[in-house]
Design a protein around this motif. Structure first.
Motif, PDB file in Angstrom:
ATOM      1  N   PRO A  84     -18.702   1.541 -57.928  1.00 27.31           N
ATOM      2  CA  PRO A  84     -20.103   1.418 -58.357  1.00 27.31           C
ATOM      3  C   PRO A  84     -20.292   0.669 -59.673  1.00 27.31           C
ATOM      4  CG  PRO A  84     -19.716   3.608 -57.480  1.00 27.31           C
ATOM      5  CD  PRO A  84     -18.377   2.924 -57.516  1.00 27.31           C
ATOM      6  N   ASP A  85     -19.402   0.830 -60.633  1.00 24.99           N
ATOM      7  CA  ASP A  85     -19.591   0.168 -61.925  1.00 24.99           C
ATOM      8  C   ASP A  85     -19.322  -1.329 -61.878  1.00 24.99           C
ATOM      9  OD1 ASP A  85     -16.847   1.025 -61.534  1.00 24.99           O
ATOM     10  OD2 ASP A  85     -16.454   0.313 -63.565  1.00 24.99           O
ATOM     11  N   ARG A  86     -18.826  -1.832 -60.723  1.00 24.42           N
ATOM     12  CA  ARG A  86     -18.574  -3.269 -60.598  1.00 24.42           C
ATOM     13  C   ARG A  86     -19.438  -3.908 -59.517  1.00 24.42           C
ATOM     14  NH1 ARG A  86     -13.975  -4.947 -63.436  1.00 24.42           N
ATOM     15  NH2 ARG A  86     -14.873  -6.988 -62.970  1.00 24.42           N
ATOM     16  N   GLN A  87     -20.414  -3.178 -59.018  1.00 26.42           N
ATOM     17  CA  GLN A  87     -21.295  -3.729 -57.997  1.00 26.42           C
ATOM     18  C   GLN A  87     -22.344  -4.636 -58.632  1.00 26.42           C
ATOM     19  OE1 GLN A  87     -22.799  -0.412 -55.706  1.00 26.42           O
ATOM     20  NE2 GLN A  87     -20.763   0.176 -54.986  1.00 26.42           N
ATOM     21  N   GLY A  88     -22.947  -5.498 -57.812  1.00 22.27           N
ATOM     22  CA  GLY A  88     -23.992  -6.405 -58.296  1.00 22.27           C
ATOM     23  C   GLY A  88     -23.466  -7.619 -59.018  1.00 22.27           C
ATOM     24  N   GLN A  89     -22.158  -7.909 -58.868  1.00 23.17           N
ATOM     25  CA  GLN A  89     -21.552  -9.051 -59.562  1.00 23.17           C
ATOM     26  C   GLN A  89     -21.019 -10.108 -58.589  1.00 23.17           C
ATOM     27  OE1 GLN A  89     -18.555  -7.372 -62.147  1.00 23.17           O
ATOM     28  NE2 GLN A  89     -19.961  -5.870 -63.030  1.00 23.17           N
ATOM     29  N   GLY A  90     -21.361  -9.976 -57.308  1.00 16.22           N
ATOM     30  CA  GLY A  90     -20.917 -10.954 -56.322  1.00 16.22           C
ATOM     31  C   GLY A  90     -19.554 -10.682 -55.728  1.00 16.22           C
ATOM     32  N   VAL A  91     -18.913  -9.585 -56.140  1.00 13.32           N
ATOM     33  CA  VAL A  91     -17.562  -9.288 -55.647  1.00 13.32           C
ATOM     34  C   VAL A  91     -17.591  -8.898 -54.179  1.00 13.32           C
ATOM     35  CG1 VAL A  91     -15.550  -7.797 -55.940  1.00 13.32           C
ATOM     36  CG2 VAL A  91     -16.797  -8.619 -57.945  1.00 13.32           C
ATOM     37  N   GLY A  92     -18.600  -8.100 -53.790  1.00 13.79           N
ATOM     38  CA  GLY A  92     -18.698  -7.690 -52.403  1.00 13.79           C
ATOM     39  C   GLY A  92     -18.816  -8.873 -51.466  1.00 13.79           C
ATOM     40  N   ARG A  93     -19.608  -9.851 -51.844  1.00 16.19           N
ATOM     41  CA  ARG A  93     -19.763 -11.042 -50.998  1.00 16.19           C
ATOM     42  C   ARG A  93     -18.431 -11.763 -50.838  1.00 16.19           C
ATOM     43  NH1 ARG A  93     -19.887 -15.889 -52.535  1.00 16.19           N
ATOM     44  NH2 ARG A  93     -20.422 -15.358 -54.675  1.00 16.19           N
ATOM     45  N   ARG A  94     -17.675 -11.885 -51.909  1.00 18.35           N
ATOM     46  CA  ARG A  94     -16.384 -12.582 -51.830  1.00 18.35           C
ATOM     47  C   ARG A  94     -15.389 -11.798 -50.974  1.00 18.35           C
ATOM     48  NH1 ARG A  94     -14.593 -14.064 -57.792  1.00 18.35           N
ATOM     49  NH2 ARG A  94     -12.892 -15.066 -56.620  1.00 18.35           N
ATOM     50  N   LEU A  95     -15.400 -10.482 -51.079  1.00 18.28           N
ATOM     51  CA  LEU A  95     -14.507  -9.676 -50.247  1.00 18.28           C
ATOM     52  C   LEU A  95     -14.891  -9.786 -48.776  1.00 18.28           C
ATOM     53  CD1 LEU A  95     -14.185  -6.471 -52.468  1.00 18.28           C
ATOM     54  CD2 LEU A  95     -12.271  -7.925 -51.734  1.00 18.28           C
ATOM     55  N   LEU A  96     -16.190  -9.757 -48.485  1.00 17.80           N
ATOM     56  CA  LEU A  96     -16.642  -9.901 -47.106  1.00 17.80           C
ATOM     57  C   LEU A  96     -16.285 -11.276 -46.564  1.00 17.80           C
ATOM     58  CD1 LEU A  96     -18.138  -8.913 -44.601  1.00 17.80           C
ATOM     59  CD2 LEU A  96     -20.283  -9.626 -45.691  1.00 17.80           C
ATOM     60  N   ASP A  97     -16.466 -12.314 -47.364  1.00 19.54           N
ATOM     61  CA  ASP A  97     -16.122 -13.667 -46.915  1.00 19.54           C
ATOM     62  C   ASP A  97     -14.636 -13.771 -46.572  1.00 19.54           C
ATOM     63  OD1 ASP A  97     -18.730 -14.475 -47.228  1.00 19.54           O
ATOM     64  OD2 ASP A  97     -18.398 -15.516 -49.137  1.00 19.54           O
ATOM     65  N   ALA A  98     -13.795 -13.134 -47.382  1.00 19.71           N
ATOM     66  CA  ALA A  98     -12.357 -13.173 -47.114  1.00 19.71           C
ATOM     67  C   ALA A  98     -12.033 -12.476 -45.798  1.00 19.71           C
ATOM     68  CB  ALA A  98     -11.595 -12.515 -48.269  1.00 19.71           C
ATOM     69  N   ALA A  99     -12.676 -11.329 -45.558  1.00 25.07           N
ATOM     70  CA  ALA A  99     -12.439 -10.601 -44.308  1.00 25.07           C
ATOM     71  C   ALA A  99     -12.966 -11.379 -43.111  1.00 25.07           C
ATOM     72  CB  ALA A  99     -13.093  -9.224 -44.380  1.00 25.07           C
ATOM     73  N   LEU A 100     -14.134 -12.011 -43.251  1.00 22.89           N
ATOM     74  CA  LEU A 100     -14.712 -12.771 -42.146  1.00 22.89           C
ATOM     75  C   LEU A 100     -13.878 -14.014 -41.819  1.00 22.89           C
ATOM     76  CD1 LEU A 100     -18.517 -12.530 -42.977  1.00 22.89           C
ATOM     77  CD2 LEU A 100     -17.365 -11.555 -40.992  1.00 22.89           C
ATOM     78  N   ALA A 101     -13.197 -14.571 -42.808  1.00 24.35           N
ATOM     79  CA  ALA A 101     -12.327 -15.707 -42.541  1.00 24.35           C
ATOM     80  C   ALA A 101     -11.214 -15.321 -41.571  1.00 24.35           C
ATOM     81  CB  ALA A 101     -11.734 -16.244 -43.842  1.00 24.35           C
ATOM     82  N   TYR A 102     -10.826 -14.052 -41.599  1.00 25.11           N
ATOM     83  CA  TYR A 102      -9.790 -13.556 -40.692  1.00 25.11           C
ATOM     84  C   TYR A 102     -10.291 -13.497 -39.247  1.00 25.11           C
ATOM     85  CZ  TYR A 102      -5.906 -10.543 -39.148  1.00 25.11           C
ATOM     86  OH  TYR A 102      -4.807 -10.021 -38.502  1.00 25.11           O
ATOM     87  N   ALA A 103     -11.607 -13.575 -39.062  1.00 25.18           N
ATOM     88  CA  ALA A 103     -12.193 -13.554 -37.715  1.00 25.18           C
ATOM     89  C   ALA A 103     -12.198 -14.922 -37.055  1.00 25.18           C
ATOM     90  CB  ALA A 103     -13.627 -13.019 -37.778  1.00 25.18           C
TER      91      ALA A 103
END
Length: 281
Positions: A84-103
């Motif tokens: 929670p203290d690191r949310q809202g900084q674009g990290v979630g989007r980058r993690l999701l993009d990395a996972a979606l690349a595996y698709a």
């Protein structure tokens, strides 16, 4: 993600997701057992799908992760969270993009979402179709359990081929190594010899897959019948159209409430009759 990252990744995942758990259910969780299951899940998928396992770290401290799997051309999103203290900084989007690349190259994809509006927005913008879900929870009315149930105890070692055949029927892909992983994290297997299987943990179905509603009905009742008297159970991710599951839950005197949605993309099979696993889809 590397094998050494697993303990810290589990801690980051729990920090990110525990607020999504209903308070009544959270009070029943054994923290040690939960953490052990979480570490096993992450380690298992880091081994089977290293290309889908990602962490976010800062100065050696892990604060986010994404975990995806691919089974026979079907991509699934197993775990996703940012502290929670690191949310809202674009990290979630980058993690999701990395996972979606595996698709890439997969014919279909599945995501079981929490009710977090930010997560649902990300999945919808990634081209996934939203399918609403409900959950049922409470204490099973044991007097309502029907007689003559035909589901039996099974195992990955003896019934893995049957289970994989039915998984291919409902979602176009076997569960393969994930069946033994479910067993290793405290699930018992139920099998119907006409086709169909369920993974059950403490009376709650973790997964149900069958070729027809009548068999799924039998498996779900058989799963609920394993609950101890007075034990709370839950049936999660019941998508629209799965009236057989709603019928069983209401007959067992469980309460209905909204659940996080299922997101789908591409060819994912009929997904029916099917109650997917939160960990292994």
């Amino acid at each position: 993600m590397t094998p050494d990252d697993v303990p810290a990744a589990e801690q980051a995942a729990w920090a990110a997701l525990h607020e999504q758990i209903p308070p009544d259910f959270a009070r029943t969780i054994d923290d040690q057992a939960r953490a052990e299951r979480g570490r096993f899940r992450i380690a298992h998928l880091q081994r089977t799908d290293p290309g889908g396992a990602w962490v976010a770290e800062d100065d050696g401290q892990i604060f986010g992760l994404s975990l995806a799997l691919v089974r026979e051309g079907l991509w699934g999103f197993s775990l996703f969270g940012v502290r929670p203290d690191r949310q809202g900084q674009g990290v979630g989007r980058r993690l999701l993009d990395a996972a979606l690349a595996y698709a890439e190259g997969c014919r279909g994809a599945l995501i079981l979402s929490t009710t977090d509006p930010r997560a649902m927005r990300r999945y919808a913008l990634a081209g996934f179709e939203l399918r609403p879900c409900v959950t049922l929870a409470g204490i099973v009315d044991r007097a309502a359990i029907p007689t003559g149930l035909r589901s039996r105890a099974g195992s990955a070692a003896q019934d893995g081929e049957l289970c994989d055949e039915i998984s291919r029927h409902v979602r176009g892909a076997a569960h393969g190594p994930d069946i033994a992983a479910l067993e290793a994290t405290g699930c018992s297997l139920l099998v119907h010899d006409d086709g169909g299987w369920a993974a059950v943990r403490e009376g709650s179905p973790a997964l149900v897959a069958a070729p027809e509603d009548a068999i799924a009905h039998d498996l779900l009742w058989s799963a609920l019948a394993t609950a101890a008297p007075g034990q709370s159970v839950h049936i999660d991710f019941v998508t629209a159209g799965h009236d057989w599951a709603v019928e069983v839950g209401l007959a067992a005197r469980l309460a209905l409430s909204p659940d996080g949605p299922l997101f789908v993309r591409g060819d994912v099979g009929p997904l029916a009759p099917y109650l997917p696993s939160g960990a292994y889809l």
